[in-house]
Design an enzyme around this catalytic site. Structure first.
Site, PDB file in Angstrom:
ATOM      1  N   VAL A 473       0.834  -1.209   0.000  1.00 46.01           N
ATOM      2  CA  VAL A 473       0.000   0.000   0.000  1.00 46.01           C
ATOM      3  C   VAL A 473       0.863   1.252   0.000  1.00 46.01           C
ATOM      4  O   VAL A 473       0.496   2.271   0.567  1.00 46.01           O
ATOM      5  CB  VAL A 473      -0.979   0.002   1.199  1.00 46.01           C
ATOM      6  CG1 VAL A 473      -2.033  -1.057   1.003  1.00 46.01           C
ATOM      7  CG2 VAL A 473      -0.244  -0.209   2.520  1.00 46.01           C
ATOM      8  N   VAL A 476       1.686   3.111  -5.373  1.00 42.04           N
ATOM      9  CA  VAL A 476       0.695   2.605  -6.328  1.00 42.04           C
ATOM     10  C   VAL A 476      -0.485   1.966  -5.605  1.00 42.04           C
ATOM     11  O   VAL A 476      -1.651   2.207  -5.947  1.00 42.04           O
ATOM     12  CB  VAL A 476       1.349   1.596  -7.298  1.00 42.04           C
ATOM     13  CG1 VAL A 476       0.292   0.962  -8.201  1.00 42.04           C
ATOM     14  CG2 VAL A 476       2.418   2.282  -8.135  1.00 42.04           C
ATOM     15  N   ALA A 504      -2.929  -5.330   2.708  1.00 44.73           N
ATOM     16  CA  ALA A 504      -1.782  -5.833   3.470  1.00 44.73           C
ATOM     17  C   ALA A 504      -0.538  -5.020   3.162  1.00 44.73           C
ATOM     18  O   ALA A 504      -0.320  -4.591   2.025  1.00 44.73           O
ATOM     19  CB  ALA A 504      -1.538  -7.303   3.144  1.00 44.73           C
ATOM     20  N   SER A 556       7.345  -4.748  -4.868  1.00 46.63           N
ATOM     21  CA  SER A 556       8.412  -5.143  -5.796  1.00 46.63           C
ATOM     22  C   SER A 556       9.074  -6.412  -5.273  1.00 46.63           C
ATOM     23  O   SER A 556      10.230  -6.686  -5.558  1.00 46.63           O
ATOM     24  CB  SER A 556       9.442  -4.012  -5.921  1.00 46.63           C
ATOM     25  OG  SER A 556       9.974  -3.702  -4.638  1.00 46.63           O
ATOM     26  N   VAL A 609       4.959  -2.683 -18.142  1.00 44.89           N
ATOM     27  CA  VAL A 609       5.660  -1.850 -19.125  1.00 44.89           C
ATOM     28  C   VAL A 609       4.768  -0.660 -19.452  1.00 44.89           C
ATOM     29  O   VAL A 609       3.621  -0.828 -19.853  1.00 44.89           O
ATOM     30  CB  VAL A 609       5.953  -2.630 -20.419  1.00 44.89           C
ATOM     31  CG1 VAL A 609       6.705  -1.747 -21.418  1.00 44.89           C
ATOM     32  CG2 VAL A 609       6.746  -3.892 -20.131  1.00 44.89           C
ATOM     33  N   ALA A 611       3.505   1.654 -17.425  1.00 44.14           N
ATOM     34  CA  ALA A 611       2.549   2.066 -16.384  1.00 44.14           C
ATOM     35  C   ALA A 611       1.122   2.021 -16.916  1.00 44.14           C
ATOM     36  O   ALA A 611       0.614   0.954 -17.233  1.00 44.14           O
ATOM     37  CB  ALA A 611       2.916   3.446 -15.839  1.00 44.14           C
ATOM     38  N   LEU A 613      -0.051   3.069 -19.776  1.00 44.52           N
ATOM     39  CA  LEU A 613      -0.200   2.905 -21.225  1.00 44.52           C
ATOM     40  C   LEU A 613      -0.613   1.462 -21.538  1.00 44.52           C
ATOM     41  O   LEU A 613      -0.064   0.523 -20.962  1.00 44.52           O
ATOM     42  CB  LEU A 613       1.122   3.215 -21.938  1.00 44.52           C
ATOM     43  CG  LEU A 613       1.640   4.652 -21.852  1.00 44.52           C
ATOM     44  CD1 LEU A 613       3.013   4.753 -22.513  1.00 44.52           C
ATOM     45  CD2 LEU A 613       0.662   5.609 -22.529  1.00 44.52           C
ATOM     46  N   GLU A 667      14.386   6.280  -8.403  1.00 42.84           N
ATOM     47  CA  GLU A 667      14.382   5.603  -7.115  1.00 42.84           C
ATOM     48  C   GLU A 667      15.178   6.463  -6.131  1.00 42.84           C
ATOM     49  O   GLU A 667      15.936   7.362  -6.542  1.00 42.84           O
ATOM     50  CB  GLU A 667      15.030   4.219  -7.241  1.00 42.84           C
ATOM     51  CG  GLU A 667      14.289   3.262  -8.168  1.00 42.84           C
ATOM     52  CD  GLU A 667      12.923   2.890  -7.634  1.00 42.84           C
ATOM     53  OE1 GLU A 667      12.750   2.822  -6.402  1.00 42.84           O
ATOM     54  OE2 GLU A 667      12.002   2.692  -8.454  1.00 42.84           O
ATOM     55  N   LYS A 682      11.871  -4.589 -18.510  1.00 42.67           N
ATOM     56  CA  LYS A 682      10.714  -4.266 -19.354  1.00 42.67           C
ATOM     57  C   LYS A 682      10.919  -4.786 -20.776  1.00 42.67           C
ATOM     58  O   LYS A 682       9.984  -5.308 -21.398  1.00 42.67           O
ATOM     59  CB  LYS A 682      10.479  -2.755 -19.362  1.00 42.67           C
ATOM     60  CG  LYS A 682      10.056  -2.196 -18.010  1.00 42.67           C
ATOM     61  CD  LYS A 682       9.985  -0.674 -18.019  1.00 42.67           C
ATOM     62  CE  LYS A 682       9.602  -0.136 -16.645  1.00 42.67           C
ATOM     63  NZ  LYS A 682       9.601   1.341 -16.607  1.00 42.67           N
TER      64      LYS A 682
END
Length: 819
Positions: A473, A476, A504, A556, A609, A611, A613, A667, A682
């Protein structure tokens, strides 16, 4: 004349007794009324328990005391509420009945058994007392009352505990009574008399049957069955909460539904009213204003070809097969004659067209008797190998779909079977009557509830459910939950029930199969105590028979990605922006696809790949249409799109990197972006979609940072050293500009080779103008050349990624809705 019947819950206490009297009184103002009553709730159960305990030598006092208390409370409540109620006289009637009951049970105790004739006389005492008390209520109200004695007026044939009424003779007997037209007519349910004048009872749901018989004998205008539900539903509301109330149904539909497990009416109840074309209205005592369900010659719900879905649990199937079956005249007759002699009800029958086998279902509790009877009957055939050993399957259920409209509307069976297939339910056997009014399937007991729910959803077009479990959470995941919350009005308008059933993080989880309140989910998760456990989510799906559960992995985490195959096998769809699963080994990649196909579930990852799109979906559509990828080039990193765009504008590499980091494009450690591995992942996903069997190690990656550069140390040390590359990059940018080109960090697929590197592109290249965090993907294919199919837009950011995940969530419904 109207015949009304009230069940045990309708006369359970004084308040309900008076409500029944009010309903009767209201009907009596419109015409004469005859009423059949059951025993007050729990009384018959107590009487049966007293018989069983007496025979077994056990203490019956608790049951006796409870039964006496029910009647005592009933009488005292009526005396307080109704002036003129003859309390003392009726208390004497009740006391006398219980005194006789105790004497009879004492005799049973001495005998050590209870003859069926005595059993019948005991278990119908509740109905007898209900009538005596209701007669007292109407005499107190000043109405004249006629009580029909069913032992004298209803002639029945058969067993003491399961008799059938002779309607023709009973009609003559009741007509001879010459009941005055202004009288309230009362009759105890469940009870009749045989040709010897002995009391018999009418078996299961006997009071409903009594009402139907009385309606037939009186040629009533209507038979009303008053119960504790609003009418007949398309399905048991306890199994399917959004089951729909039926306005009407035909006698034949009611017969089929009741035979296959619907609890509102017993099949025997329908026979008399259908024979004499008497409408039957199912009403709710607690909600008399509700219209109820009308059962008649024809149904008025023409827009509902299917009227209901039922299930019969705890069945067993016996398969009789062997080479001797083919062409052997009378084999089926012998099989069912054996069942008849053993008194075993055969519920469903199927036979192979080759005549090699015949299968039938019996109640699980009757299985051993059925097996013994068959083995005795066919001893020689089994011994000589003419028949194979009996094949038995236990713990089965029968799901039936019923409706008159099935005869004329194509596709009902297909939708029914499709629903079961989508729920991963295996069909053991199929049976359809020649009337085409019903179709039944045999499934495992454990699958029955899910089967009924998913079939109801498919056939009645109720709200389509998505049960979402969000793992992760952060950016995204949190944005997705907020979007789901904001979109609830639109979802309701589209009849989509999208509920978040689990949230979660890495430590704890919050679950509620009915849906978590999304206006306060952050506070609720902060206070959650249940540790995060993936196995618990799987158990929830099975325990609550969830129909369309979806795991949304917004982490991730490799550990969560490694569980996708298990999730799919256990009935979840999987939707994820997490690239770890699709870039794991080729073996795991193929396992995922096989698990999704084998479980009829979807693995959706369009946000891997680009997001938000629609990259993966469009590529799959091209390939599914027979196109073939010839070449691909694309900018697949929002952070590197931003950085290289700033290089065009004259910023140094270090300044552009710091600005990208400050704006949230990179990042926390920009080396993760500058390494090129995110782009490589990707690109691998796209290559695998195009059919290339590659591993991540097969991707040729040229990092943004040259190998000679020392990128070690912590983030601050790295960023302090980064300006050392500014001159080199400025020189490369200038060299490209002299040729009318710009530098872009590009993923390439060409002739099966995948490369990630810095490329100089000119003004004709679709990647030339891409900057500011945009992604651009150029697909050169057999259909799209020399000009490629280009997808361009923002390929990073929590909101756009969450929007892509939201779109994938809705695609889990694509087998049912065009969304």
């Amino acid at each position: 004349m109207r015949v009304l019947k009230f069940g045990g819950t309708s006369v359970a206490n004084a308040e309900r007794f008076l409500r029944v009297a009010d309903i009767m009184e209201s009907n009596a103002r419109q015409g004469q009324v005859a009423t059949v009553l059951s025993a007050p709730a729990k009384i018959t159960n107590h009487l049966v328990a007293m018989i069983d305990k007496t025979v077994a030598g056990q203490d019956i006092l608790p049951n006796m005391s409870d039964a006496e208390r029910i009647f005592a409370d009933l009488l005292s409540g009526l005396a307080q509420a109704l002036p003129g109620f003859e309390y003392d006289r009726l208390k004497g009637v009740v006391d006398q009945e219980f005194a006789q009951l105790k004497q009879v049970l004492h005799g049973v105790s001495l005998l050590g058994q209870c003859p069926d004739s005595v059993n019948a006389a005991i278990i119908c005492r509740g109905e007898k007392l209900s009538i005596a008390i209701m007669e007292g209520v109407f005499r107190a109200k000043g109405y004249p009352v006629t009580v029909i004695n069913p032992v004298e007026k209803l002639l029945a044939q058969g067993h003491y505990l399961e008799s059938t009424v002779d309607i023709a003779e009973s009609t003559l007997r009741i007509a001879a009574a010459a009941i005055p037209a202004d009288h309230i007519v009362l009759m105890a349910g469940f009870t009749a008399g045989n040709d010897k004048g002995e009391l018999v009872v009418l078996g299961r749901n006997g009071s409903d049957y009594s009402a139907a018989v009385l309606a037939a004998c009186l040629r009533a205008d209507c038979c009303e069955i008053w119960t504790d539900v609003d009418g007949v539903y398309t399905c048991d509301p306890r199994t399917v909460p959004d089951a729909r109330l039926l306005k009407s149904m035909s006698y034949q539909e009611a017969m089929e539904l009741s035979y296959f497990g619907a609890k509102v009416l017993h099949p025997r109840t329908i026979t008399p009213i259908a024979q004499f074309q008497i409408p039957c209205l199912i009403k709710n005592t607690s909600n008399p204003q509700a219209p109820g369900t009308l059962i008649g010659k024809d149904s008025t719900d023409a827009d509902m070809p299917v009227k209901g879905i039922t299930n019969l649990n705890n069945m067993a199937m016996i398969n009789v097969s062997g080479p001797g079956m083919k062409g052997m005249v009378g084999m089926a007759a012998r099989v069912f004659a054996v069942m008849s002699r053993a008194g075993i009800s055969v519920v469903l029958i199927t036979q192979s067209s080759s005549e090699y086998s015949i299968s039938f279902c019996v109640p699980q509790g009757e299985l051993q008797r059925a097996r013994r009877a068959l083995e005795e009957e066919f001893y020689l055939e089994l011994k000589d190998g003419v028949l194979d050993p009996l094949d038995v399957m236990e713990r089965l259920a029968i799901i039936s779909v019923v409706g008159d409209g099935m005869r004329t509307l194509r596709g009902i069976s297909a939708r029914f079977f499709s629903a079961l297939a989508r729920a991963n339910i295996n069909i053991v056997a199929i049976a359809q009557g020649s009337s085409e009014r019903s179709i039944s399937v045999v499934v495992s007991n454990d699958s029955a509830t899910t089967g009924v729910r998913v079939s109801h959803q498919m056939l009645f077009n109720t709200d389509q459910v998505i049960e979402v479990f969000v793992i992760g959470v952060g950016g995204v995941g949190g944005a997705l939950i907020e979007q789901i919350y904001r979109q609830q009005p639109w979802l309701k308008q589209k009849h989509i029930d999208l509920r978040v059933c689990g949230i979660a993080n890495s430590r704890v989880m919050l679950t509620n199969v009915h849906g978590i309140a999304l206006d306060s989910w952050r506070d609720a998760l902060a206070g959650a105590q249940e540790p995060f456990n993936l196995g618990r989510l799987i158990r929830l799906v099975k325990e609550y028979h969830l129909l369309n559960p979806v795991i949304v992995d917004c982490t991730s985490s490799q550990a969560v990605a490694d569980q996708y195959v298990d999730f799919l096998a256990d009935g979840f769809h999987v939707v994820t922006p997490n690239k770890k699963a699709n870039t794991s080994s080729m073996n795991y990649y193929q396992q995922l696809r096989a698990a999704a196909a084998g479980s009829h579930r979807k693995f959706l990852y369009d946000t891997n790949v680009g997001a938000g799109l629609p990259v993966i979906e469009n590529l799959q559509n091209l390939l599914n249409a027979g196109d073939e990828l010839v070449r691909f080039s694309g900018i697949l990193s929002g952070s590197l799109s931003f950085i290289f765009g700033k290089l065009d504008e004259g910023l140094s590499l270090s300044a552009a990197t710091l600005q990208a980091r400050a704006n949230g494009y990179t990042e926390p450690d920009p080396r993760d972006d500058l390494s090129g591995m995110d782009v490589a992942r990707k690109l691998l996903i796209l290559a695998r979609e195009a059919g290339y069997k590659l591993e991540l190690s097969d991707i040729e990656v040229e990092p943004v940072l040259p190998p000679s550069f020392d990128a070690s140390g912590d983030v601050d040390t790295f960023l302090a050293r980064l300006p050392e590359l500014d001159k080199e990059f400025a020189r490369n940018v200038a060299n490209a500009a002299e040729q009318g080109k710009v530098l872009r960090y590009v993923g390439l697929i060409d002739e099966g080779r995948c490369k990630v590197r810095i490329e100089a592109v000119d003004g004709n290249d679709p990647l030339y103008k891409v900057k500011n965090g945009e992604n651009a993907l150029a697909f050169y294919s057999r259909y799209y050349q020399p000009l490629p199919l280009v997808l361009r837009g923002y390929g990073a950011g929590n909101d756009v990624t969450a929007a892509g995940v939201f779109a994938d969530l809705l695609r889990t419904l694509s087998w049912k809705l065009g969304v």
